[in-house]
Structure formats: structure tokens, C-alpha cells
Write an enzyme that holds these catalytic residues in place. Structure first.
Site, PDB file in Angstrom:
ATOM      1  N   LYS A  58       0.831  -1.202   0.000  1.00  0.00           N
ATOM      2  CA  LYS A  58       0.000   0.000   0.000  1.00  0.00           C
ATOM      3  C   LYS A  58       0.871   1.259   0.000  1.00  0.00           C
ATOM      4  CE  LYS A  58      -2.095  -1.431   3.710  1.00  0.00           C
ATOM      5  NZ  LYS A  58      -3.016  -1.670   4.832  1.00  0.00           N
ATOM      6  N   THR A  80      -8.029   9.233   9.312  1.00  0.00           N
ATOM      7  CA  THR A  80      -7.750   8.023   8.533  1.00  0.00           C
ATOM      8  C   THR A  80      -7.736   6.758   9.391  1.00  0.00           C
ATOM      9  OG1 THR A  80      -5.384   8.466   8.808  1.00  0.00           O
ATOM     10  CG2 THR A  80      -6.425   9.277   6.786  1.00  0.00           C
ATOM     11  N   GLY A  98      -8.519   3.364  10.803  1.00  0.00           N
ATOM     12  CA  GLY A  98      -9.234   2.194  10.296  1.00  0.00           C
ATOM     13  C   GLY A  98      -9.077   1.945   8.815  1.00  0.00           C
ATOM     14  N   THR A  99      -8.257   2.745   8.137  1.00  0.00           N
ATOM     15  CA  THR A  99      -8.122   2.604   6.687  1.00  0.00           C
ATOM     16  C   THR A  99      -7.696   1.193   6.283  1.00  0.00           C
ATOM     17  OG1 THR A  99      -7.508   4.931   6.491  1.00  0.00           O
ATOM     18  CG2 THR A  99      -6.971   3.519   4.639  1.00  0.00           C
ATOM     19  N   GLY A 100      -6.643   0.687   6.918  1.00  0.00           N
ATOM     20  CA  GLY A 100      -6.144  -0.639   6.551  1.00  0.00           C
ATOM     21  C   GLY A 100      -7.131  -1.745   6.858  1.00  0.00           C
ATOM     22  N   CYS A 101      -7.844  -1.616   7.959  1.00  0.00           N
ATOM     23  CA  CYS A 101      -8.854  -2.614   8.329  1.00  0.00           C
ATOM     24  C   CYS A 101      -9.978  -2.647   7.301  1.00  0.00           C
ATOM     25  CB  CYS A 101      -9.431  -2.304   9.708  1.00  0.00           C
ATOM     26  SG  CYS A 101      -8.221  -2.281  11.039  1.00  0.00           S
TER      27      CYS A 101
END
Length: 264
Positions: free
Chosen positions: A176, A208, A210-213
Site C-alpha cells: 500500500k 484516517t 481504520g483505513t487498513g482494516c
């Protein structure tokens, strides 16, 4: 009842509701997938950070996985916070034993605020026990650095890290690009067939959390719905971009992205 896609999240609980199993379940629901959970840890956190967490016993984590898979069934799964080597070992054993399909591994090392969520002695267990079971692993740049063993900053670094992580056994790697300086937020999907850029708009917001979750949960949801991997990644990237665009400025710190943006 009509058939419904089913997805399992194996992750920690976020008391602030912005990341972890709470974000995963919101994402599954938004994408029309029935979500189930195997909780690995309970964190004490809000928009200002993580002030502590308690791990669940590894056997309890593994038994949650077995209970869900052997009764409800799983079309795809994702991992988030795995915390410790014993939990990683237990998860790997249960996932392999129950033949969980379409496993998306979000290799959570630290929280958005920089608090460690994976013990240093657990990184090797993650590399050797979980990654070989993964259909896809989704590291950001710091996580890619930790898994590949060298600093990842440039486009060339991202591609090299993806190839290095691919050699650890996952089916594919999504490196990412959100942590890069400036420009867009293009990710790189690295598979045995080559490298595919996944372009994405960079949204100017401090919120931002929680973006990866949300991204990894959205990929799992689309895999559960029957999409091929590259298509699932593209659709999930578009979904999380809108979740960031509609982020919620709540609390006094880093607000959460909103996987329910489509309902508003």
C-alpha cells in the site's frame, strides 16, 4: 434463507469503533456479506490512541475460528491484530485445519497513533506461519519494511518488497502506497504473474483511522462474493477511498473513516 456470502474477521476489538473487528463488521455489512468474528484481543482506545489491551488466550481464539467455520461456514477471512506468537500459532493451526479459503492478511504492526500491536518476537511467526496460508497480504510501507527486512520508501522499494514478501509464501502481496510522500495513493499488487498498479486518489484529511482494516475487510468481502483477486482489490480500493473521503471528524484525535458512507 437465501444464500449469503460469509466472511470471518480474526482481529482485535477497538473500543472506539473505528478499526479492528468493529470496522470489519461495518465493512462486511456495507458490502452485503454476513460477518463473523474471532476476537484476538480487547483494546482500550479512542481517537486519541491506544492506552492498553488484553490478549485472549490462544486456545479461545482458535476455538472461535473452529466454531464459526464448522457451523456457519466461511467464504473468505481476514486477519488483523494478532498480537503475539502464541496467538499466531493458534490461528495458523485453526485456519489450516479448517481449510479457511481466501485468507487476507493485514499484518498489523502498530496502531494509527504509533502504538505497538504486535510483539517484536511475533514478527517471525507472522512471516513463517501466517503468510504461507494467505491468498493476499496487505502491508503498508512500514509493515512491508518489517516483513521484507529493508526500508521501503520509493516505488522501486515497493516492488522489491512485494517480490521479497511473495517469496515467503502468500499467493499475492498488495503493498500500500498511502504512506508515501505526496502524489497519489497508488498501491502495487504483486503476484507470480507480475506487478499491477492499483491507482487511488489521495484524500486530504487527518481522519484516517481504520483505513487498513476497511481495505482488507473489503477485499475479503469481495472475495466472499466470488470476485477474482485483482477485481476484489480494485473494488475494495475504490470503496476505501470513498470511506476516507467521508471520514468522520469525531473525537479529539484521529477520526475514523466511514465504511457506511454508501448508506448516508
Amino acid at each position: 434463507m437465501p444464500d449469503v456470502p460469509r466472511a470471518l474477521t480474526i482481529a482485535g476489538s477497538d473500543s472506539g469503533g473505528g478499526a479492528g473487528i468493529q470496522a470489519d463488521l461495518k465493512t462486511f455489512q456495507a458490502l452485503g456479506v454476513f460477518g463473523t468474528t474471532a476476537i484476538t484481543a480487547v483494546t482500550v482506545q479512542n481517537t486519541k490512541g491506544v492506552s492498553g489491551y488484553e490478549e485472549l488466550p490462544p486456545d479461545a481464539v482458535a476455538e472461535q475460528i473452529r466454531a464459526v467455520v464448522t457451523d456457519i461456514g466461511v467464504d473468505a477471512a481476514k486477519t488483523g491484530m494478532l498480537s503475539s506468537a502464541p496467538i499466531i500459532e493458534a490461528v495458523a493451526e485453526a485456519v489450516a485445519e479448517t481449510a479457511v479459503p481466501n485468507l487476507v492478511v493485514d499484518p498489523v504492526f502498530v496502531s494509527k497513533h504509533g502504538h505497538a500491536l504486535l510483539r517484536e518476537d511475533a514478527v517471525e511467526a507472522l512471516r513463517t506461519r501466517i503468510l504461507p496460508l494467505a491468498t493476499l497480504v496487505t502491508p503498508n510501507l512500514p509493515e512491508a519494511s518489517g516483513l521484507a527486512g529493508f526500508e521501503v520508501r520509493t516505488d522501486q522499494d515497493m516492488e522489491r518488497a512485494g517480490q521479497t514478501i511473495l517469496e515467503l509464501g502468500p499467493g499475492a502481496v498488495l503493498v500500500k502506497g498511502g504512506h508515501r510522500e505526496g502524489g497519489d495513493a497508488t498501491d502495487l499488487l504483486v503476484t507470480g504473474d507480475g506487478v499491477q498498479p492499483i491507482p487511488g486518489e489521495r484524500i486530504d484529511t487527518p481522519h484516517t483511522h481504520g483505513t487498513g482494516c476497511v481495505l482488507s475487510a473489503a477485499i475479503a468481502a469481495h472475495l466472499a462474493r466470488g470476485h477474482e483477486l485483482a477485481e476484489a482489490v480494485v473494488k475494495a480500493k475504490a470503496f476505501v477511498t470513498e470511506a476516507i473521503r467521508h471520514a468522520l471528524p469525531i473525537g479529539e484525535g484521529i477520526g475514523p473513516v466511514d465504511p457506511s458512507w454508501g448508506f448516508r
